[in-house]
Motif scaffolding. Sequence first.
Motif, short mmCIF file in Angstrom:
data_model
loop_
_atom_site.label_atom_id
_atom_site.label_comp_id
_atom_site.label_asym_id
_atom_site.label_seq_id
_atom_site.Cartn_x
_atom_site.Cartn_y
_atom_site.Cartn_z
N ILE A 8 21.77 3.63 -4.79
CA ILE A 8 21.47 2.21 -4.90
C ILE A 8 22.66 1.54 -5.59
O ILE A 8 22.88 1.74 -6.79
CB ILE A 8 20.18 1.98 -5.71
N ALA A 9 23.42 0.78 -4.82
CA ALA A 9 24.62 0.13 -5.36
C ALA A 9 24.26 -0.89 -6.42
O ALA A 9 23.36 -1.70 -6.24
CB ALA A 9 25.40 -0.54 -4.24
N GLY A 10 24.95 -0.84 -7.55
CA GLY A 10 24.75 -1.80 -8.62
C GLY A 10 23.56 -1.54 -9.52
O GLY A 10 23.30 -2.30 -10.44
N ALA A 11 22.83 -0.45 -9.27
CA ALA A 11 21.65 -0.14 -10.10
C ALA A 11 22.07 0.54 -11.40
O ALA A 11 22.96 1.37 -11.42
CB ALA A 11 20.69 0.75 -9.33
N THR A 12 21.39 0.18 -12.47
CA THR A 12 21.63 0.77 -13.78
C THR A 12 20.40 1.58 -14.18
O THR A 12 19.27 1.13 -14.05
CB THR A 12 21.87 -0.33 -14.84
N CYS A 13 20.62 2.77 -14.70
CA CYS A 13 19.53 3.63 -15.15
C CYS A 13 18.89 3.02 -16.40
O CYS A 13 19.60 2.70 -17.35
CB CYS A 13 20.05 5.03 -15.46
N PRO A 14 17.56 2.85 -16.41
CA PRO A 14 16.90 2.30 -17.60
C PRO A 14 16.93 3.24 -18.80
O PRO A 14 16.76 2.81 -19.93
CB PRO A 14 15.47 2.05 -17.13
N GLU A 15 17.18 4.51 -18.56
CA GLU A 15 17.19 5.50 -19.64
C GLU A 15 18.58 5.63 -20.29
O GLU A 15 18.72 5.44 -21.49
CB GLU A 15 16.74 6.86 -19.10
N CYS A 16 19.60 5.94 -19.48
CA CYS A 16 20.94 6.19 -20.04
C CYS A 16 21.89 5.00 -19.90
O CYS A 16 23.00 5.05 -20.41
CB CYS A 16 21.57 7.43 -19.40
N GLN A 17 21.46 3.95 -19.21
CA GLN A 17 22.22 2.70 -19.06
C GLN A 17 23.52 2.85 -18.25
O GLN A 17 24.38 1.98 -18.31
CB GLN A 17 22.53 2.06 -20.42
N LYS A 18 23.68 3.93 -17.49
CA LYS A 18 24.88 4.10 -16.67
C LYS A 18 24.70 3.36 -15.35
O LYS A 18 23.59 3.24 -14.83
CB LYS A 18 25.15 5.58 -16.42
N LEU A 19 25.81 2.87 -14.80
CA LEU A 19 25.82 2.08 -13.57
C LEU A 19 26.13 2.96 -12.37
O LEU A 19 26.95 3.88 -12.46
CB LEU A 19 26.87 0.96 -13.69
N ASP A 20 25.49 2.66 -11.23
CA ASP A 20 25.72 3.35 -9.95
C ASP A 20 25.42 4.84 -9.99
O ASP A 20 26.15 5.66 -9.43
CB ASP A 20 27.16 3.13 -9.47
N VAL A 21 24.34 5.22 -10.64
CA VAL A 21 23.95 6.63 -10.70
C VAL A 21 22.54 6.85 -10.16
O VAL A 21 22.03 7.97 -10.23
CB VAL A 21 24.04 7.19 -12.14
N MET A 22 21.90 5.81 -9.59
CA MET A 22 20.52 5.92 -9.12
C MET A 22 20.47 6.24 -7.63
O MET A 22 21.16 5.62 -6.83
CB MET A 22 19.77 4.61 -9.38
N VAL A 30 5.92 9.40 -1.02
CA VAL A 30 6.10 8.63 -2.25
C VAL A 30 7.58 8.35 -2.44
O VAL A 30 8.41 9.26 -2.37
CB VAL A 30 5.56 9.39 -3.48
N GLU A 31 7.93 7.07 -2.64
CA GLU A 31 9.31 6.71 -2.92
C GLU A 31 9.65 7.09 -4.36
O GLU A 31 8.89 6.81 -5.27
CB GLU A 31 9.55 5.22 -2.73
N LYS A 32 10.81 7.71 -4.53
CA LYS A 32 11.25 8.11 -5.86
C LYS A 32 12.68 7.64 -6.07
O LYS A 32 13.48 7.61 -5.15
CB LYS A 32 11.20 9.63 -6.01
N VAL A 33 12.98 7.26 -7.30
CA VAL A 33 14.33 6.90 -7.71
C VAL A 33 14.68 7.82 -8.87
O VAL A 33 13.90 7.98 -9.80
CB VAL A 33 14.41 5.42 -8.15
N GLU A 34 15.86 8.43 -8.78
CA GLU A 34 16.27 9.40 -9.79
C GLU A 34 17.71 9.13 -10.22
O GLU A 34 18.56 8.80 -9.42
CB GLU A 34 16.17 10.81 -9.23
N CYS A 35 17.96 9.27 -11.51
CA CYS A 35 19.30 9.13 -12.06
C CYS A 35 20.00 10.48 -11.95
O CYS A 35 19.48 11.49 -12.43
CB CYS A 35 19.24 8.69 -13.52
N VAL A 36 21.19 10.50 -11.34
CA VAL A 36 21.92 11.76 -11.21
C VAL A 36 22.61 12.15 -12.51
O VAL A 36 23.00 13.30 -12.68
CB VAL A 36 22.94 11.71 -10.05
N ALA A 37 22.75 11.21 -13.44
CA ALA A 37 23.41 11.50 -14.71
C ALA A 37 22.45 12.15 -15.72
O ALA A 37 22.77 13.17 -16.32
CB ALA A 37 24.00 10.22 -15.30
N CYS A 38 21.26 11.56 -15.91
CA CYS A 38 20.35 12.07 -16.94
C CYS A 38 19.05 12.67 -16.39
O CYS A 38 18.28 13.27 -17.13
CB CYS A 38 20.02 10.97 -17.95
N GLY A 39 18.76 12.48 -15.10
CA GLY A 39 17.56 13.05 -14.50
C GLY A 39 16.31 12.19 -14.61
O GLY A 39 15.24 12.59 -14.16
#
Length: 66
Positions: A8-22, A30-39
């Motif tokens: 997802i371009a431009g998305a920020t992880c609500p947990e680790c606050q990194k950009l472009d990692v979702m 079921v739709e799922k969104v996952e952060c590749v940086a923190c999980g």
Amino acid sequence: MKVKKRFIAGATCPECQKLDVMKLYKENGVEKVECVACGHTMTQPKDAVQASTRQFEQVIGVFTPE
């Protein structure tokens, strides 16, 4: 069958606050969104996705984080 995952371009992880990692994917209907940086993961049931679509639009689904 391999699960298709999209970033997802431009998305920020609500947990680790990194950009472009979702990444977005669908698992067992079921739709799922996952952060590749923190999980960190977010999910939305299939019924909630269908309820979010508008009558005359051809939208596959709308993901609303909790």
